[in-house]
Write an enzyme that holds these catalytic residues in place. Sequence first.
Site, PDB file in Angstrom:
ATOM      1  N   GLU A 346       0.906  -1.273   0.038  1.00  0.00           N
ATOM      2  CA  GLU A 346      -0.192  -0.141  -0.041  1.00  0.00           C
ATOM      3  C   GLU A 346       0.860   1.472  -0.168  1.00  0.00           C
ATOM      4  O   GLU A 346       0.537   2.341  -0.458  1.00  0.00           O
ATOM      5  CB  GLU A 346      -0.912   0.089   1.329  1.00  0.00           C
ATOM      6  CG  GLU A 346      -1.985  -0.918   1.218  1.00  0.00           C
ATOM      7  CD  GLU A 346      -1.538  -2.372   1.672  1.00  0.00           C
ATOM      8  OE1 GLU A 346      -0.374  -2.369   2.120  1.00  0.00           O
ATOM      9  OE2 GLU A 346      -2.595  -3.479   1.814  1.00  0.00           O
ATOM     10  N   ASP A 388      22.384  23.632 -25.943  1.00  0.00           N
ATOM     11  CA  ASP A 388      22.957  24.591 -26.766  1.00  0.00           C
ATOM     12  C   ASP A 388      22.521  25.974 -25.857  1.00  0.00           C
ATOM     13  O   ASP A 388      21.318  26.139 -25.504  1.00  0.00           O
ATOM     14  CB  ASP A 388      22.466  24.776 -28.208  1.00  0.00           C
ATOM     15  CG  ASP A 388      23.115  25.905 -28.654  1.00  0.00           C
ATOM     16  OD1 ASP A 388      24.378  26.435 -28.435  1.00  0.00           O
ATOM     17  OD2 ASP A 388      22.355  26.385 -29.856  1.00  0.00           O
TER      18      ASP A 388
END
Length: 489
Positions: A346, A388
């Site tokens: 659970e 970049d």
Amino acid sequence: MNIFRQYFDRFLALRRSSNLFRRRTILESVARGTRAGQLSDQLNRRLVEYARSELPDLLAQLGTSAQGLNDAEADALREQYGINEVEHERPVTWWRHLWLSFNNPFNLLLTLLALVSYFTSDIQAAVVITSMVVLATLIRFVQERRSNRAALALKEQVSNTASVRRRTDAVATPAAAAAYRPEPLVEIPIKQLVPGDIVALSAGDMIPADCRIMTATDLFLGQSAMTGESLPVEKFPAAKSESQSALDMANLVFMGTNVISGTASAVVLTTGNDTYFGTLARRVTDVSSGTESNAFQVGVNKVSWLLIRFALIMVPLVLFINGFTKGDWTEAFLFALSVAVGLTPEMLPMIVTSTLARGAVVLSRQQVIVKRLDAIQSFGAMDLLCTDKTGTLTQDKIALARHTDVAGNESDEVLGFAYLNSYYQTGLKNLLDRAVLEHVELTTELGVTLNYKKIDEIPFDFERRRMSVVVSEREHHHELICKGAVEEM
């Protein structure tokens, strides 16, 4: 060579593989017969007609002129055509986002076990299981919702503009057109462009809409996003193709492409979703409307289904063995249910979600926005990330400290030539140009408007690696001022 090509074409036709060996534009992938395909065909025919029309007739058809539109005309056209914005992924509503945060096989299994526990009077187990599911769902929902709001606010801070010629008079008369002198260009957000606007293009600009070229000087465009061509394509004011494809027209430019070099003026033909790029964006948005699972989600789902299959095998087996051996089927059912609860961890959704949420918080301190928690696992699984930079690594601004000649000596003449070059160029003004133009006092010292007149310009290109302007000094001689890469100079 032609014989071999004929044999190869015949072989491909027999194998029904010709489509694998021909270059197709992206929009040819739009399925024929679908609504997207029909819209693409209609747009192509309309753009071809625009390309082959005489420019005065086209301007009249669009309700504009070489002077451009005035503000009232632009507002009316914007009401008719909408803003110049292509289809994009819209923010998910809060209730659907909450459902997506809950919807996975493990949560569904736990919810089913909680319901069974409740109806079998095991209230304590039902409360514990429900609490785990609710906490896991809410943690994911709150964290992702906060990240999406931050990403949306960041996106709204970024705006692109276009240089547009807007008429100041109310009506464009033939007399006004005859005496027309170009007014300074105005910068407006790209989303405010409408069909009929006259835009100015220069090196580095993104094409803001589907346009037809009116004037061009050494104009080269990168159209790889549309056609897959890696080399720049030169554009001219006149159509030089008999093709029935708009992408082959030399006087049409398309949203999503960019100017490599040169300058041009163009009239906007279509905007927003009516552009070629907009047609593609609509199709991609429709296809990707469903959320695809990443590797992490696939792994979690596999574990969840493994537990579900194991429970489907073990629970009936325990039920029947216990029922036949003891004869008490009620007790056997409760024992089988406890086995199902025991087989299911659970705390797993809670642990996974809280761990991912902590990762998102840590990344947020490094100014990284995580829109989907499941992406953190993919981010952490990277071995190498290539990116970049944009602009500079500081403030996207530089300052002019010295101006020297080739011998390294301070030279005001060099600064004067640099100022004239940056002042008269119509192409992309980079950070160096802006730093030079900040010396506004040179306009008065040089007498730019009185002593100099621009004669011509050679735009920057990647073969010459320099750009040049030709100016006339006091109407008695010309000066060619070049700037570019040091080794070229």
